[in-house]
Design a protein around this motif. Sequence first.
Motif, PDB file in Angstrom:
ATOM      1  N   THR A 202      -2.207 -20.609  53.892  1.00 46.95           N
ATOM      2  CA  THR A 202      -2.719 -20.291  52.560  1.00 46.95           C
ATOM      3  C   THR A 202      -4.242 -20.489  52.764  1.00 46.95           C
ATOM      4  N   GLN A 203      -4.580 -21.629  53.364  1.00 47.33           N
ATOM      5  CA  GLN A 203      -5.949 -22.208  53.630  1.00 47.33           C
ATOM      6  C   GLN A 203      -6.705 -21.346  54.434  1.00 47.33           C
ATOM      7  N   ARG A 204      -7.794 -20.693  53.919  1.00 45.76           N
ATOM      8  CA  ARG A 204      -8.837 -19.895  54.778  1.00 45.76           C
ATOM      9  C   ARG A 204      -9.535 -20.683  55.911  1.00 45.76           C
ATOM     10  N   SER A 205      -9.441 -19.933  56.884  1.00 45.54           N
ATOM     11  CA  SER A 205     -10.037 -20.538  58.266  1.00 45.54           C
ATOM     12  C   SER A 205     -11.489 -20.342  58.066  1.00 45.54           C
ATOM     13  N   PRO A 206     -12.378 -21.311  58.493  1.00 47.95           N
ATOM     14  CA  PRO A 206     -13.763 -20.735  58.926  1.00 47.95           C
ATOM     15  C   PRO A 206     -14.068 -19.771  59.985  1.00 47.95           C
ATOM     16  N   ALA A 207     -15.088 -19.297  59.991  1.00 44.20           N
ATOM     17  CA  ALA A 207     -15.368 -18.295  61.056  1.00 44.20           C
ATOM     18  C   ALA A 207     -15.311 -19.081  62.445  1.00 44.20           C
ATOM     19  N   TRP A 208     -15.729 -20.414  62.564  1.00 44.19           N
ATOM     20  CA  TRP A 208     -15.880 -20.900  63.786  1.00 44.19           C
ATOM     21  C   TRP A 208     -14.337 -21.533  64.311  1.00 44.19           C
ATOM     22  N   PRO A 254      -4.338 -31.176  63.501  1.00 36.28           N
ATOM     23  CA  PRO A 254      -3.700 -30.028  62.744  1.00 36.28           C
ATOM     24  C   PRO A 254      -4.501 -29.514  61.489  1.00 36.28           C
ATOM     25  N   GLY A 255      -4.108 -28.280  61.103  1.00 38.16           N
ATOM     26  CA  GLY A 255      -4.790 -28.034  59.835  1.00 38.16           C
ATOM     27  C   GLY A 255      -6.247 -27.671  60.051  1.00 38.16           C
ATOM     28  N   ILE A 256      -6.668 -27.578  58.962  1.00 39.03           N
ATOM     29  CA  ILE A 256      -8.236 -27.371  58.715  1.00 39.03           C
ATOM     30  C   ILE A 256      -8.995 -28.855  58.144  1.00 39.03           C
ATOM     31  N   PRO A 257      -9.222 -29.784  58.734  1.00 38.83           N
ATOM     32  CA  PRO A 257      -9.636 -30.940  58.247  1.00 38.83           C
ATOM     33  C   PRO A 257     -11.010 -31.050  58.066  1.00 38.83           C
ATOM     34  N   GLU A 258     -11.471 -31.896  57.145  1.00 37.51           N
ATOM     35  CA  GLU A 258     -12.957 -32.295  56.988  1.00 37.51           C
ATOM     36  C   GLU A 258     -13.133 -33.542  57.338  1.00 37.51           C
ATOM     37  N   HIS A 278     -24.884 -29.668  63.782  1.00 39.42           N
ATOM     38  CA  HIS A 278     -24.121 -28.413  64.172  1.00 39.42           C
ATOM     39  C   HIS A 278     -24.097 -27.439  62.810  1.00 39.42           C
ATOM     40  N   ASN A 279     -23.948 -26.078  63.342  1.00 39.20           N
ATOM     41  CA  ASN A 279     -23.982 -25.310  62.021  1.00 39.20           C
ATOM     42  C   ASN A 279     -22.626 -25.452  60.885  1.00 39.20           C
ATOM     43  N   CYS A 280     -21.672 -26.046  61.445  1.00 35.22           N
ATOM     44  CA  CYS A 280     -20.297 -26.470  60.586  1.00 35.22           C
ATOM     45  C   CYS A 280     -20.510 -27.874  59.982  1.00 35.22           C
ATOM     46  N   ALA A 281     -21.574 -28.385  60.272  1.00 37.95           N
ATOM     47  CA  ALA A 281     -21.899 -29.720  59.475  1.00 37.95           C
ATOM     48  C   ALA A 281     -22.982 -29.919  58.495  1.00 37.95           C
ATOM     49  N   HIS A 282     -22.990 -30.941  57.839  1.00 39.08           N
ATOM     50  CA  HIS A 282     -23.974 -31.033  56.683  1.00 39.08           C
ATOM     51  C   HIS A 282     -24.275 -32.547  56.604  1.00 39.08           C
ATOM     52  N   ILE A 283     -25.343 -33.167  56.185  1.00 38.43           N
ATOM     53  CA  ILE A 283     -25.586 -34.604  55.854  1.00 38.43           C
ATOM     54  C   ILE A 283     -25.588 -34.715  54.327  1.00 38.43           C
ATOM     55  N   PRO A 284     -24.354 -35.635  53.687  1.00 38.82           N
ATOM     56  CA  PRO A 284     -24.325 -35.489  52.234  1.00 38.82           C
ATOM     57  C   PRO A 284     -25.944 -36.455  51.805  1.00 38.82           C
ATOM     58  N   GLY A 285     -26.240 -35.783  50.818  1.00 42.60           N
ATOM     59  CA  GLY A 285     -27.878 -36.361  50.413  1.00 42.60           C
ATOM     60  C   GLY A 285     -28.921 -35.707  50.829  1.00 42.60           C
ATOM     61  N   GLY A 286     -28.585 -34.688  51.953  1.00 44.24           N
ATOM     62  CA  GLY A 286     -29.907 -33.815  52.459  1.00 44.24           C
ATOM     63  C   GLY A 286     -30.671 -34.759  53.470  1.00 44.24           C
ATOM     64  N   ILE A 287     -32.002 -34.308  53.424  1.00 42.85           N
ATOM     65  CA  ILE A 287     -32.957 -34.856  54.259  1.00 42.85           C
ATOM     66  C   ILE A 287     -33.376 -36.169  54.047  1.00 42.85           C
ATOM     67  N   ARG A 288     -33.342 -36.590  52.610  1.00 41.15           N
ATOM     68  CA  ARG A 288     -33.538 -37.869  52.223  1.00 41.15           C
ATOM     69  C   ARG A 288     -32.669 -38.839  52.825  1.00 41.15           C
ATOM     70  N   ALA A 289     -31.421 -38.590  52.863  1.00 41.00           N
ATOM     71  CA  ALA A 289     -30.324 -39.344  53.543  1.00 41.00           C
ATOM     72  C   ALA A 289     -30.337 -39.724  55.069  1.00 41.00           C
ATOM     73  N   SER A 298     -20.722 -35.005  57.561  1.00 39.14           N
ATOM     74  CA  SER A 298     -19.494 -34.110  57.214  1.00 39.14           C
ATOM     75  C   SER A 298     -19.309 -32.974  57.927  1.00 39.14           C
ATOM     76  N   CYS A 299     -18.276 -32.415  58.156  1.00 45.24           N
ATOM     77  CA  CYS A 299     -17.947 -31.300  58.883  1.00 45.24           C
ATOM     78  C   CYS A 299     -16.521 -30.669  58.728  1.00 45.24           C
ATOM     79  N   THR A 300     -16.370 -29.616  59.007  1.00 42.31           N
ATOM     80  CA  THR A 300     -15.209 -29.045  59.331  1.00 42.31           C
ATOM     81  C   THR A 300     -15.215 -28.198  60.729  1.00 42.31           C
TER      82      THR A 300
END
Length: 394
Positions: A202-208, A254-258, A278-289, A298-300
Amino acid sequence: IFHAEADVRLLTSRRFPTVERKMQKLLGDDYVALPCDEDINIMFIDEVLHEEEDHHIPPGVPEPFHEDFRQGSFAWNTQKEAYVEKLWPLGPIASICQGKIWPLLFLFKKGFYLVTVVALEKKYTPETVRALELPQITAAFAVLEDICDFIPSNLTIADVAGIAELQYYIRSAIPFGSPVNTNYHLLRTVRQGFPNREEETTQRSPAWKPYLYKGKSKLSLSIVETVNCTLYGKPEYEDECYIAGHVYCCVDLPGIPEISIPISFQNGSGPPPEISVHNCAHIPGGIRAAKEESFKISCTPPTGPFVLCRYRRSAEHIVPVRGFYQIKEMSPVEFRLLLQIQFHPSIGNTFWSCQVRLPFHHRGVIKSSDLKCTGGSFSLTDQGQSILWNLNVR
């Protein structure tokens, strides 16, 4: 994409009308339309690859060295050099159409030139901005490196089927001018078909991540760094050293972990590293962090191996290897060479192997040598035009 054979010929190209219309509305009168493929081919060869060299002789250069500068190989302009981009990740930043279209990025890999024009939503002048500080530039370099994986090394202009498959991968990776998924292994799996799903989720898979992993859980990380140094050997000139690195990741869960991966740098008082993720990732806190010494990504994750992030950081205070050499001409055909290598104390004996290469292509073939060293062994390579010193560190 150009194929570099006896001459540079256009292999294939891809335009994005939606991006061109968007830039035309954003820039207004400052917008410059992209020329046709034939004109871009000519401009890239004439204005970028065959750029006319500067024959300016800086003041203070002794008379015996003026001839070297007249050949155009050693021209140096201090003001312009401050804005010249270093060779990172693998290619320079240039312009075409007499500087009206900027920035133009290109890489050279596998015998191909990969060229792209980056769409910037604001008008910049190359003299007032450092290109690598723009996130669009670092992201474009990352996309070009990923597209290199799409190109077979034996692809030729006559291979119609191979070019058609390459065009499919580019369309799938960058459908409307913005990268969605540039993972070659995943795109190939999508093209060849997915494995059968025995269970629906039931969990939607990302495009990648078009299908879920089933098997033993495993997470692998590896870091590959390239250290680039320019050593002047004089106190009045400061040495330059920077590190370009890739963090490779493969998540078989397994699954869609983060997942969240901590990254830390020991940069001392130097500037913060420049990072693209990577396109699927991000840095919590943005550029300042990302400008801190430690942060998290963090990423899926997608299925299969991928490049989690790329970074570039300065390392002026820790140069892993320093070299010093002197050459004295005993006669027109005989030279005396002194070469010294020194490892940084923090490096110690952590090298598995170390090779030092001295090219003498402008001197011709080395007919004979009587080389002695305190450790390792010497040999001649490159058809007798280079000296290779193998240091048996371990």
